[in-house]
Design an enzyme around this catalytic site. Structure first.
Site, PDB file in Angstrom:
ATOM      1  N   LYS A   1      41.787 -18.537  18.644  1.00 44.31           N
ATOM      2  CA  LYS A   1      40.756 -18.844  19.633  1.00 44.31           C
ATOM      3  C   LYS A   1      39.615 -17.885  19.356  1.00 44.31           C
ATOM      4  O   LYS A   1      39.754 -16.669  19.493  1.00 44.31           O
ATOM      5  CB  LYS A   1      41.292 -18.655  21.054  1.00 44.31           C
ATOM      6  CG  LYS A   1      40.240 -18.826  22.144  1.00 44.31           C
ATOM      7  CD  LYS A   1      40.800 -18.502  23.521  1.00 44.31           C
ATOM      8  CE  LYS A   1      39.704 -18.576  24.593  1.00 44.31           C
ATOM      9  NZ  LYS A   1      40.214 -18.202  25.942  1.00 44.31           N
TER      10      LYS A   1
ATOM     11  N   TYR B   1      43.560 -14.397  19.482  1.00 35.11           N
ATOM     12  CA  TYR B   1      42.432 -14.525  20.398  1.00 35.11           C
ATOM     13  C   TYR B   1      41.442 -13.415  20.084  1.00 35.11           C
ATOM     14  O   TYR B   1      41.710 -12.242  20.358  1.00 35.11           O
ATOM     15  CB  TYR B   1      42.933 -14.439  21.842  1.00 35.11           C
ATOM     16  CG  TYR B   1      41.899 -14.620  22.926  1.00 35.11           C
ATOM     17  CD1 TYR B   1      40.616 -15.098  22.669  1.00 35.11           C
ATOM     18  CD2 TYR B   1      42.219 -14.319  24.250  1.00 35.11           C
ATOM     19  CE1 TYR B   1      39.687 -15.260  23.683  1.00 35.11           C
ATOM     20  CE2 TYR B   1      41.298 -14.479  25.273  1.00 35.11           C
ATOM     21  CZ  TYR B   1      40.039 -14.947  24.979  1.00 35.11           C
ATOM     22  OH  TYR B   1      39.118 -15.106  25.990  1.00 35.11           O
TER      23      TYR B   1
END
Length: 295
Positions: free
Chosen positions: A162, A134
């Site tokens: 992400k 992330y």
């Protein structure tokens, strides 16, 4: 492992005393599955992870795994700026039966690129679960460089990222240089379609709490070659996507869910609920079909 194309970063429901409401959590899981969610991320930023205890996170993992009943993947947010603590929580998440984990870039202590690589590598070596990185420099301060993400993508169980940097050029470079089975997701709802256009797989979404089916429709239009229809969907959804971030996340989306009759309660300090004026402004962006009760 493929997680799907619309992954919801799920809010954490609280009761009137500010405690985690596990019955509401079960209802929310079913609601999300019925409304276009392919996978759920539990105890991420949208789930107010900084305010959750380790015990609450583990309990949430177990409840969401049980409520989902294998219908969709459950991804546990186990990342932090403490490598040992992340390894411990990851192991407990694996024991709880989750299908994958998400690891945020280490925040506050500002590690080097090599430090971040070693951090993620150590966690990956502690688990058999598939891992989603992330990258969110706006919150973590540090930025995962393209070269670091690509290097991490060579580790067998690091399978996705992400990307919430907003940098489409960097995202395109990751997609070009990482293995073909490494998946990039938009971390911003409003960039879902542009990320798809450069080869991304979908979105880890906040707006999907409210417009999950509509986001699925947009993505399916694009993937089936109906680009103009996808663009039209994007333009129609964009105002609501933006409205859901007019106050610190997840205050707007929790308000919208409550308006929609999906009771998720309030927030924990230091976050505050929307003011009356902010609620009124948000309501103006919600389709009438999404407003079932008034706060």
């Amino acid at each position: 492992m493929k997680f799907g194309q619309v992954l919801t970063a799920m809010v954490t429901p609280f009761d009137q005393n500010g405690e985690v409401d596990f019955n509401a959590t079960r209802r929310l899981v079913n609601y999300l599955i019925d409304n276009g969610t392919d996978a759920i991320v539990v105890a991420g930023t949208t789930g107010e992870s900084p305010t959750l205890t380790t015990e609450e996170k583990i309990a949430l993992f177990k409840v969401v795994v049980d409520a989902s009943r294998g219908r969709i993947p459950v991804i546990a947010g186990t990342g932090s700026n403490n490598t040992r603590a992340s390894i411990s929580l990851t192991k407990q998440a694996e024991e709880a039966g989750v299908d994958g984990i998400m690891l945020v870039a280490p925040y506050y202590n500002k590690p080097s690129q090599e430090g971040m690589y070693q951090h993620f590598k150590a966690i990956a070596e502690s688990t058999t679960l598939p891992i989603m990185l992330y990258n969110i420099p706006g919150r973590s301060v540090v930025h995962l460089a393209v070269e670091t993400i690509v290097r991490l993508s060579q580790i067998e169980n690091i399978v996705a990222v992400k990307e919430a940097s907003g940098n489409l050029d960097a995202m395109a470079a990751v997609i070009s240089q990482a293995p073909s089975d490494f998946t990039l997701y938009s971390g911003d709802d409003s960039l879902t379609l542009p990320v798809l256009a450069i080869g991304g797989a979908g979105v880890v979404s906040v707006a999907s709490h409210i417009i999950g089916n509509e986001m699925q429709e947009m993505i399916n239009h694009f993937k089936n070659g109906r680009v103009q229809e996808a663009a039209s969907c994007h333009r129609s959804l964009l105002p609501l996507m933006k409205a859901l971030f007019t106050a610190p996340n997840p205050a707007p989306v929790k308000a919208a869910l409550n308006m929609n009759g999906v009771e998720v309660g309030g927030l924990r300090l230091p976050l505050l609920p929307l003011s009356d004026g902010e609620e009124k402004a948000l309501k103006a962006f919600l389709p009438a079909s999404k407003i079932k009760t008034l706060i």
